[in-house]
Design a protein around this motif. Structure first.
Motif, PDB file in Angstrom:
ATOM      1  N   ASP A 181       0.815  -1.141   0.045  1.00  0.00           N
ATOM      2  CA  ASP A 181      -0.129   0.109  -0.117  1.00  0.00           C
ATOM      3  C   ASP A 181       0.676   1.197   0.006  1.00  0.00           C
ATOM      4  O   ASP A 181       0.634   2.425   0.735  1.00  0.00           O
ATOM      5  CB  ASP A 181      -0.869   0.008   1.207  1.00  0.00           C
ATOM      6  N   ASP A 203      -0.065   1.485  -4.048  1.00  0.00           N
ATOM      7  CA  ASP A 203      -1.456   1.657  -3.714  1.00  0.00           C
ATOM      8  C   ASP A 203      -2.406   1.518  -4.871  1.00  0.00           C
ATOM      9  O   ASP A 203      -2.088   2.454  -5.603  1.00  0.00           O
ATOM     10  CB  ASP A 203      -1.785   2.616  -2.572  1.00  0.00           C
ATOM     11  N   GLU A 237      -0.877  -2.464  -7.540  1.00  0.00           N
ATOM     12  CA  GLU A 237      -2.023  -3.015  -7.292  1.00  0.00           C
ATOM     13  C   GLU A 237      -3.380  -2.461  -7.941  1.00  0.00           C
ATOM     14  O   GLU A 237      -3.459  -1.524  -8.329  1.00  0.00           O
ATOM     15  CB  GLU A 237      -2.304  -3.005  -5.604  1.00  0.00           C
TER      16      GLU A 237
HETATM   17 MG    MG Z   1      -4.580  -2.293   0.313  1.00  0.00          MG
END
Ligand code: MG
Ligand code: C2E
Ligand code: MG
Ligand code: MG
Length: 289
Positions: A181, A203, A237
Motif C-alpha cells: 500500500d 497503492d 495493485e
Molecule cells: Mg490495500
C-alpha cells in the motif's frame, strides 16, 4: 450514532452503541473459534509480469488473502476481522495459521511460482515473527526465496529500531519483504532508504486514478523511478483495465496485480496455473495465454 443528545452530555448508554459493543463481543468469540471450526480460508490472487496484454503477462506468483465464512453472518471481509483479531491478540495464532497454510500450498506449486503473505502490525511487532517464519519454512519445505512478506509502512513507525532489526532478521532467512500500500499512509521517502525492502507495492488508489488524474500518472512514474534507483522491484495493485496495464507496462513497472489479471479466488480456480489437475473444477478464471 452514539452522539450526545444534549450539550455537555456523553450518553454512554445509547442502545445502538450497546448493540454495537455486544455485536463486537460476539463476533470476537466467534473469531476465536473460526480457525478451529475451519471457517477461515485463503484466496489467491495472481501477480504477473507487467506486459501489454494479459496473455503475455506471465504469472509469477500469488498473494494469499484471508477469508472468513461465518456460519450465520456469511462472508466477513478481512478489513473487518483482521483489525478485530489484532485488538484481541488472536492475530498471532491466526497469522501463523495463514502463513502455514499459504506456505504449504505454495510448496506444491511449480518451482518459480512465489507466494506473498500479509503480516499485520501486531503480528510483526509483537509475535515471534522470525521464529514462526523460520519454523514454517522448515515444516513446509518451501524454499525461503519463494516467500514474500508484505508489511505496511505504518507498522514500522511504532518502533523504528525493532522494525529494522526484524526486517534484517527476516531477510537473513532468505525471504523477501515488500512494502504494501505504498503511498496510502505515512509514506516517507526516508522509510525506503532506511528499510531494506525488496519490493514496493503501489497503492490501488493511484492506479484507479490513472486516466482521470494526470498527477497519478506522474506519481506512479516517479515511484517506479525511485524504486528502481534503490534496486527495488515495483508492483502495482488494483489493475482493472487494459489502459492501466498498458500504461504500467510502458512505464517499466515490474509486475501487476488486480481484477483485470485475476480476482482473489480459491486456488482450485487457478489449477491450470499451479500445475494441478483441475478435476471437476470450474473453468480457470484467467486465460493462461
Ligand atoms: Mg490495500
Ligand atoms: P492488501 O494486502 O493491500 O490486499 C489487496 C486488496 O485489494 C485485497 O482485498 C484484494 O482483494 C483487493 N484487490 C485486488 N485487486 C483489486 C482490484 O483490481 N480492484 C479492487 N477494487 N480491489 C482489488 P481484501 O482481500 O479484501 O483484503 C484487504 C486487506 O486486508 C489486505 O489489503 C490486507 O491488508 C488485509 N488482509 C487480507 N488478508 C490478510 C491476511 O491474511 N493477513 C493480514 N495480516 N492481513 C490480510
Ligand atoms: Mg497485501
Ligand atoms: Mg496492498
Amino acid at each position: 450514532r452514539a452522539k450526545a443528545k444534549s450539550r455537555g452530555t456523553i450518553s454512554i448508554y445509547e442502545p445502538e452503541m450497546d448493540q454495537q459493543i455486544r455485536d463486537r463481543r460476539v463476533l470476537h468469540q466467534d473469531l476465536s473459534l473460526a480457525i478451529k471450526n475451519g471457517e477461515l480460508s485463503l484466496h489467491y490472487q495472481p501477480q504477473a509480469m507487467a506486459r501489454q496484454t494479459v496473455a503475455s503477462s506471465e504469472v509469477i506468483g500469488f498473494e494469499a488473502l484471508a477469508r472468513w465464512l461465518h456460519p450465520v453472518r456469511g462472508f466477513v471481509p478481512p478489513s473487518d476481522f483482521i483489525p478485530l483479531a489484532e485488538e484481541s491478540g488472536l492475530i498471532v495464532e491466526m497469522g501463523e495459521w495463514i502463513l502455514r497454510e499459504a506456505c504449504r500450498e505454495a510448496a506444491s506449486w511449480p518451482m518459480p511460482l512465489q507466494i506473498a503473505v500479509n503480516l499485520s502490525p501486531a503480528q510483526f511487532m509483537h509475535g515471534d515473527v522470525v521464529g514462526v517464519v523460520h519454523s514454517i519454512l522448515l515444516e513446509t519445505g518451501l524454499s525461503p526465496g519463494r516467500l514474500e512478506l508484505e508489511i505496511t509502512e505504518g507498522v514500522l513507525i511504532e518502533d523504528f529500531d525493532r522494525g529494522l532489526a526484524l526486517l534484517r532478521r527476516l531477510k537473513a532467512l532468505g525471504v523477501r519483504v515488500s512494502m504494501d500500500d505504498f503511498g496510502s499512509g505515512y509514506s516517507s521517502l526516508s522509510y525506503l532508504q532506511a528499510f531494506p525492502f525488496d519490493k514496493i507495492k503501489i497503492d490501488r488508489a493511484f492506479v484507479i486514478n490513472l486516466g482521470h488524474n494526470p498527477q497519478s500518472a506522474a506519481i506512479i512514474r516517479a515511484v517506479i523511478g525511485l524504486g528502481h534507483g534503490l534496486e527495488m522491484s515495483i508492483v502495482a495493485e488494483g489493475v482493472e483495465t487494459q489502459e492501466q496495464l498498458g500504461f504500467l507496462a510502458d512505464e517499466g513497472c515490474d509486475s501487476v496485480q488486480g481484477y483485470f489479471l485475476g480476482k482473489p479466488l480459491p486456488i482450485g480456480q487457478y489449477a491450470a496455473l499451479v500445475g494441478r489437475n483441475s478435476g471437476n473444477a470450474i473453468e480457470p478464471a484467467r486465460k493462461t495465454g
